[in-house]
Design a protein around this motif. Structure first.
Motif, PDB file in Angstrom:
ATOM      1  N   LEU A 114     -33.027 112.056 -14.968  1.00 35.62           N
ATOM      2  CA  LEU A 114     -32.188 111.963 -16.164  1.00 35.62           C
ATOM      3  C   LEU A 114     -30.801 112.520 -15.873  1.00 35.62           C
ATOM      4  O   LEU A 114     -30.632 113.734 -15.725  1.00 35.62           O
ATOM      5  N   PHE A 115     -29.826 111.616 -15.802  1.00 38.11           N
ATOM      6  CA  PHE A 115     -28.435 112.003 -15.608  1.00 38.11           C
ATOM      7  C   PHE A 115     -27.796 112.138 -16.979  1.00 38.11           C
ATOM      8  O   PHE A 115     -27.370 111.156 -17.592  1.00 38.11           O
ATOM      9  N   TYR A 116     -27.750 113.373 -17.485  1.00 40.56           N
ATOM     10  CA  TYR A 116     -27.241 113.620 -18.834  1.00 40.56           C
ATOM     11  C   TYR A 116     -26.946 115.108 -18.978  1.00 40.56           C
ATOM     12  O   TYR A 116     -27.700 115.921 -18.433  1.00 40.56           O
ATOM     13  N   GLY A 123     -22.560 106.547 -15.973  1.00 41.51           N
ATOM     14  CA  GLY A 123     -23.768 105.762 -15.791  1.00 41.51           C
ATOM     15  C   GLY A 123     -23.666 104.396 -16.445  1.00 41.51           C
ATOM     16  O   GLY A 123     -24.027 103.371 -15.848  1.00 41.51           O
ATOM     17  N   LEU A 124     -23.173 104.369 -17.686  1.00 41.14           N
ATOM     18  CA  LEU A 124     -23.064 103.105 -18.403  1.00 41.14           C
ATOM     19  C   LEU A 124     -22.135 102.148 -17.668  1.00 41.14           C
ATOM     20  O   LEU A 124     -22.461 100.963 -17.493  1.00 41.14           O
ATOM     21  N   LYS A 147     -28.041 104.948  -4.005  1.00 41.18           N
ATOM     22  CA  LYS A 147     -26.905 104.773  -4.907  1.00 41.18           C
ATOM     23  C   LYS A 147     -26.696 106.024  -5.774  1.00 41.18           C
ATOM     24  O   LYS A 147     -27.461 106.977  -5.729  1.00 41.18           O
ATOM     25  N   SER A 148     -25.668 105.977  -6.589  1.00 40.49           N
ATOM     26  CA  SER A 148     -25.350 107.076  -7.494  1.00 40.49           C
ATOM     27  C   SER A 148     -26.531 107.407  -8.393  1.00 40.49           C
ATOM     28  O   SER A 148     -27.233 106.506  -8.879  1.00 40.49           O
ATOM     29  N   VAL A 149     -26.743 108.701  -8.641  1.00 42.95           N
ATOM     30  CA  VAL A 149     -27.833 109.099  -9.530  1.00 42.95           C
ATOM     31  C   VAL A 149     -27.616 108.565 -10.937  1.00 42.95           C
ATOM     32  O   VAL A 149     -28.565 108.415 -11.710  1.00 42.95           O
ATOM     33  N   ALA A 150     -26.376 108.284 -11.303  1.00 37.06           N
ATOM     34  CA  ALA A 150     -26.079 107.764 -12.633  1.00 37.06           C
ATOM     35  C   ALA A 150     -26.636 106.358 -12.838  1.00 37.06           C
ATOM     36  O   ALA A 150     -26.788 105.905 -13.970  1.00 37.06           O
ATOM     37  N   MET A 151     -26.959 105.668 -11.744  1.00 32.63           N
ATOM     38  CA  MET A 151     -27.522 104.325 -11.822  1.00 32.63           C
ATOM     39  C   MET A 151     -29.046 104.354 -11.789  1.00 32.63           C
ATOM     40  O   MET A 151     -29.690 103.301 -11.824  1.00 32.63           O
ATOM     41  N   GLN A 152     -29.623 105.542 -11.714  1.00 35.42           N
ATOM     42  CA  GLN A 152     -31.058 105.706 -11.621  1.00 35.42           C
ATOM     43  C   GLN A 152     -31.579 106.352 -12.918  1.00 35.42           C
ATOM     44  O   GLN A 152     -30.819 106.761 -13.775  1.00 35.42           O
ATOM     45  N   GLY A 153     -32.879 106.477 -13.038  1.00 35.43           N
ATOM     46  CA  GLY A 153     -33.484 107.300 -14.059  1.00 35.43           C
ATOM     47  C   GLY A 153     -33.545 106.722 -15.463  1.00 35.43           C
ATOM     48  O   GLY A 153     -33.246 105.553 -15.718  1.00 35.43           O
ATOM     49  N   LEU A 154     -33.922 107.594 -16.382  1.00 33.66           N
ATOM     50  CA  LEU A 154     -34.207 107.191 -17.753  1.00 33.66           C
ATOM     51  C   LEU A 154     -32.977 106.668 -18.489  1.00 33.66           C
ATOM     52  O   LEU A 154     -33.091 105.771 -19.323  1.00 33.66           O
ATOM     53  N   GLY A 155     -31.811 107.232 -18.211  1.00 32.88           N
ATOM     54  CA  GLY A 155     -30.611 106.776 -18.892  1.00 32.88           C
ATOM     55  C   GLY A 155     -30.280 105.334 -18.569  1.00 32.88           C
ATOM     56  O   GLY A 155     -29.994 104.519 -19.463  1.00 32.88           O
TER      57      GLY A 155
END
Length: 369
Positions: A114-116, A123-124, A147-155
């Protein structure tokens, strides 16, 4: 406004008044023994942390399976099933998310799940750019992990399942959007499984946490171990206030930012807040930390439980649509109540419980003291 807040909270806090009166001021705390610390930390590890990661690993595996079915046989029912699996996995994460120490902070595991908060919308923008110009490297867990963590995960997955054009998932077999979402789920499952494995290894981190002392790589003595536990609780309460509420609502006279709320598209903003609160309660109760307090100070824990009850009650009555919650006066009163009571919870954990455990007046986890 304060009278309105007080009136609103009266029903939720009816059980709180007696416990508040029993809150004892910080007094000389009993000296913690190594045996006490080992007992408490064993309960923390075996009763909360390990089951929490196992539960999240299981629900993330179910999510991956649901995404696989959706990609191979798209339909409205399969999309709804994938969204339900996402909700379950997200809320399971919400409970164990409060443990922001240990293996989860290594190798950016936490951010990969979760990147938040993402106040700049990194991320968006990255997810939207991928959808506009597909890159098949992100359609496998291995490729996505580079890739960037912002492109992964729940978000990222929430936008793919609920954001603009998400309905195409129910009609396009093995489309890029779905294959990307499947890779996100698979990558997250891998991280979750790895966390469960690391905590389950008998000679690994669980052994260090259960056996504070000179041989432990985590805690030199009993005091360090219990301080870590209290720090988890305090920081979790601060996260509820700072990241789950104040990112989109600053108070009755402040601006509102509903689209900065976590999971506003899926209406999971307040369920996630509730999951965090339930995690705090589960950890507090499972650890039996009140057994470390003198008898006349043990009601402190009951008063903390009362705060959690009040918060959970209010959360359950807030409109799930954040834009409505910040716009309607009666809904804003509930958000004000959440802010007020969450601040009380932080102070009670940090000052009252911390003082009862032998941390001096003025100690603040927030300041890193």
């Amino acid at each position: 406004m304060r009278r309105l807040i007080a009136a609103f909270l009266m029903a939720a806090l009816v059980s709180t008044s007696s416990t508040l009166a029993q809150d004892a001021p910080p007094a000389a705390a009993p000296q913690l023994t190594m045996d006490q610390a080992k007992t408490v930390m064993a309960k923390v590890v075996d009763g909360f942390i390990r089951p929490g990661y196992r539960r999240f690993a299981a629900s993330s595996a179910t999510l991956t399976d649901s995404m696989l079915h959706l990609c191979s046989s798209p339909s409205e029912d399969e999309l709804n099933a994938a969204r339900h699996a996402f909700e379950t996995a997200a809320l399971d994460w919400g409970q164990i998310e409060i443990v922001r120490v240990g293996p989860v902070i290594d190798e950016a595991r936490f951010e990969r799940i979760l990147f938040y908060p993402d106040r700049k919308g990194t991320g968006l923008r990255q997810v939207q750019a991928l959808l506009a110009k597909p890159d098949d490297i992100v359609t496998t867990p291995d490729g996505l992990s580079t890739k960037s963590v912002a492109m992964q995960g729940l978000g990222a997955l929430e936008f793919l399942l609920y954001g603009t054009d998400a309905e195409t998932l129910s009609t396009q077999p093995n489309g890029f959007r779905c294959r990307y979402a499947l890779a996100v789920a698979g990558n997250m499952q891998r991280v979750a499984t790895e966390l469960a494995r690391l905590w389950d290894e008998p000679d690994g981190v669980q052994n260090d946490w259960k056996n504070p002392g000179r041989e432990s790589a985590s805690f030199y003595d009993a005091g360090e171990a219990i301080t870590e536990l209290l720090g988890i609780l305090v920081h979790a309460a601060e996260t509820v206030r700072d990241q789950r509420i104040e990112t989109f609502y600053k108070g009755e006279n402040g601006k509102t930012f509903p689209r900065q709320a976590l999971f506003w598209r899926s209406d999971l903003t307040f369920p996630m807040l509730a999951a965090n609160l339930k995690g705090i309660r589960m950890l507090l109760d499972t650890s039996d930390i009140e057994e470390l307090l003198k008898p006349d100070q043990q009601p402190i824990v009951a008063s903390i439980d009362a705060d959690l009850d009040a918060l959970l009650h209010v959360v359950s009555t807030v409109n799930p649509e954040v834009e409505i919650a910040v716009a309607q006066p009666e809904q804003r009163q509930k958000l004000d109540a959440l802010l007020q009571t969450s601040r009380d919870l932080i102070l009670r954990l940090n000052d009252k419980l911390g003082g009862g455990l032998g941390l001096g007046a003025g100690f603040s986890f927030s300041d890193g003291d």
